[in-house]
Design an enzyme around this catalytic site. Sequence first.
Site, mmCIF file in Angstrom:
data_model
loop_
_atom_site.group_PDB
_atom_site.id
_atom_site.type_symbol
_atom_site.label_atom_id
_atom_site.label_comp_id
_atom_site.label_asym_id
_atom_site.label_seq_id
_atom_site.Cartn_x
_atom_site.Cartn_y
_atom_site.Cartn_z
ATOM 1 N N GLU A 50 0.889 -1.161 0.000
ATOM 2 C CA GLU A 50 0.000 0.000 0.000
ATOM 3 C C GLU A 50 0.927 1.211 0.000
ATOM 4 O OE1 GLU A 50 -3.235 -0.046 3.095
ATOM 5 O OE2 GLU A 50 -2.364 -2.026 3.438
ATOM 6 N N ARG A 69 5.439 -12.736 9.623
ATOM 7 C CA ARG A 69 6.136 -11.503 9.283
ATOM 8 C C ARG A 69 7.453 -11.434 10.041
ATOM 9 N NH1 ARG A 69 2.245 -7.705 9.091
ATOM 10 N NH2 ARG A 69 3.601 -5.933 9.272
ATOM 11 N N LYS A 103 4.114 0.654 10.199
ATOM 12 C CA LYS A 103 4.173 1.922 9.455
ATOM 13 C C LYS A 103 3.641 3.067 10.291
ATOM 14 C CE LYS A 103 3.409 0.130 4.849
ATOM 15 N NZ LYS A 103 2.322 0.031 3.891
HETATM 16 P P1 ATP Z 1 -0.149 -1.640 6.671
HETATM 17 O O1 ATP Z 1 -0.404 -1.645 8.122
HETATM 18 O O2 ATP Z 1 -0.093 -0.288 6.082
HETATM 19 O O3 ATP Z 1 -0.968 -2.629 5.882
HETATM 20 P P2 ATP Z 1 2.004 -3.370 5.967
HETATM 21 O O4 ATP Z 1 3.308 -3.444 6.674
HETATM 22 O O5 ATP Z 1 1.129 -4.555 5.931
HETATM 23 O O6 ATP Z 1 1.328 -2.137 6.606
HETATM 24 P P3 ATP Z 1 1.838 -3.294 3.091
HETATM 25 O O7 ATP Z 1 2.221 -2.202 2.178
HETATM 26 O O8 ATP Z 1 0.437 -3.736 3.102
HETATM 27 O O9 ATP Z 1 2.298 -2.855 4.524
HETATM 28 O O10 ATP Z 1 2.804 -4.527 2.854
HETATM 29 C C1 ATP Z 1 3.114 -5.032 1.593
HETATM 30 C C2 ATP Z 1 3.449 -6.492 1.717
HETATM 31 O O11 ATP Z 1 4.550 -6.666 2.600
HETATM 32 C C3 ATP Z 1 2.296 -7.296 2.288
HETATM 33 O O12 ATP Z 1 2.179 -8.492 1.528
HETATM 34 C C4 ATP Z 1 2.706 -7.563 3.688
HETATM 35 O O13 ATP Z 1 2.154 -8.774 4.133
HETATM 36 C C5 ATP Z 1 4.234 -7.628 3.577
HETATM 37 N N1 ATP Z 1 4.865 -7.258 4.845
HETATM 38 C C6 ATP Z 1 4.649 -6.148 5.568
HETATM 39 N N2 ATP Z 1 5.358 -6.159 6.713
HETATM 40 C C7 ATP Z 1 6.069 -7.308 6.710
HETATM 41 C C8 ATP Z 1 6.991 -7.918 7.623
HETATM 42 N N3 ATP Z 1 7.339 -7.324 8.776
HETATM 43 N N4 ATP Z 1 7.525 -9.116 7.286
HETATM 44 C C9 ATP Z 1 7.198 -9.696 6.126
HETATM 45 N N5 ATP Z 1 6.333 -9.198 5.233
HETATM 46 C C10 ATP Z 1 5.752 -8.018 5.508
HETATM 47 MG MG MG Z 2 -0.936 -4.365 4.687
#
Ligand code: ATP
Ligand code: MG
Length: 577
Positions: free
Chosen positions: A51, A277, A287
């Site tokens: 996102e 994660r 974030k």
């Molecule tokens: P938000 O709370 O804004 O959704 P987010 O960290 O999930 O934050 P995204 O932009 O949705 O951010 O993440 C993009 C991709 O990265 C998603 O598939 C998410 O699952 C993965 N991702 C995010 N944080 C992690 C993490 N700490 N470890 C592994 N994958 C992650």
């Molecule tokens: Mg997300």
Amino acid sequence: MEAEEKECLAEKAPAGAGDEGWPENFIAARIRTDLAEGRNGGRVHTRFPPEPNGFLHIGHAKSICLNFGLAEAFGGLCNLRFDDTNPTREEVEYVDSIREDVRWLGFDWGEREFYASDYFEQLYQYAVQLIRDGKAYVCDLSAEQIREYRGTLTEPGRNSPFRERPAAENLDLFARMRAGEFADGSRVLRAKIDMASGNINMRDPVIYRIARVPHHRTGEQWCIYPMYDFAHGLSDAIEGITHSICTLEFQDHRPLYDWFIEQLPVPSRPRQIEFARLNLSYTVMSKRKLLKLVEEGLVEGWDDPRLPTISGLRRRGFTPEAIRSFCDRIGVAKRNSMVDVALLEHAVREDLNRRARRYLAVLRPLKVVIENYPEGQVEELEAINNPEDEGMGRRKVPFARELYIERDDFMEEAPRKFHRLTPGREVRLRYAYFIRCERVAKDDNGEITTLYCTYDPATRGGSAPDGRKVKGTLHWVAASTAVKAEVRLYDRLFTEPDPGAEKDGRPFTDKLNPHSLEVLENCFLEPALAEAAAGCPVQFERLGYFVRDAACGPAGKPVFNRTVTLRDTWARKAARR
Ligand code: ATP
Ligand code: MG
């Protein structure tokens, strides 16, 4: 900057990065089974779906390595898709930084850069289809009422009074929502599933909302936007994604994504696979928390070298090779856990030890005068660029009568075990000569200002023809040719391993390390470092790895950021195990 990095670091990738084949894990095993069973006509197609509401961090790097790495390992494709369904929190700045970071990590999405917003019309048509089929309805409850009606984990929800609206009325209202006839928040479109479901995500979730917010790509074309849960899985289906890899928190959303896919005439049926994660010690990764640090000025920006953001790590001197090697090493699991940040730092040291050039630099200078060295003479001594790799060659380092050494390499009254410089004892200056300290000059406060020393001309290159030994070897920089620089020493941003948990009720911002940044303004570097390229990490001998910052300090002084020290706490822990 990319070209410069290739030039300055030797090409060799660290062991364990990429060249040993894809490490086996449960996701790879699942894909292999799917291929063996002939699913998806033998295709493997993944995507990285950020996102655009923040900068990417090391956790995202794990997801990027996984998605792009699996596609590569199985001869498939990986898309970069922005899930840009929430214009209130999204910005072009984030899109640009995400593209830059994925590319910097070494991955290429070719022509396959997509946006959920590319599918807004298609998604709208899907919603219309659900309404026609009696599987979605326009609901006039307020957000608060919807929450009340939803029930809890232990209590079923209640049906909305608008749930049985006839399809024709829903179609008319939904079209008028799109046309902008209703106020923001006054109505939503909901999927009609099951208000008694044990999975709260299935209790008639909202799939469209009204929001008069201009979108960074579609401008003012839309005043209704699909919810993430509606758009995400369907976007995967539209793109022909075979394996939708995501983090564990989406496990409970999978039945909903599957429900949409079953109801609608989508071109493909992705299989969702969840993994744990990445959590890293001594930092925060949410974030929301990163944004707070940036917005409240607790760090210098999204690319502050103390942050776990990709842009911060890049400015800190971490290499894409080291980050990829780290991601390979931590693997993927089904259970959440915390990874020790020392392992990431270990991967960085391992890479830079092989590839970074060595230089001499003095961070806390103490003046040395070699009294028996000819005044005005400067000689060029030969230094090795990287003892790990002879192929990286040698360079000349100027030596002269006036030098700087590190302040803590001298002690006036030293214990026996102190093998550095002390009055009357000999040490080696790296690549140069043996010197002996003869006397010490002090200022009015008793602070040492200058060491008066002598050198032995017969020890040129660092060894004595008579075979006598010295215990210590010091780094040094000749005063007259030195480059003046500012050096920033970074340490962990937080004092606690899991600051984000806030289990003790103290906000994570209370756990900031007050010593996470120390600025040294009067450092001296060997002259070759005047040409150091920004973004290209080097080793300062005996001190650690450092990287020149793109920005300069006052009066154009070069600024170097410390990447990591030389002390490898991970390797030591591993040796003890
Ligand atoms: P938000 O709370 O804004 O959704 P987010 O960290 O999930 O934050 P995204 O932009 O949705 O951010 O993440 C993009 C991709 O990265 C998603 O598939 C998410 O699952 C993965 N991702 C995010 N944080 C992690 C993490 N700490 N470890 C592994 N994958 C992650
Ligand atoms: Mg997300």
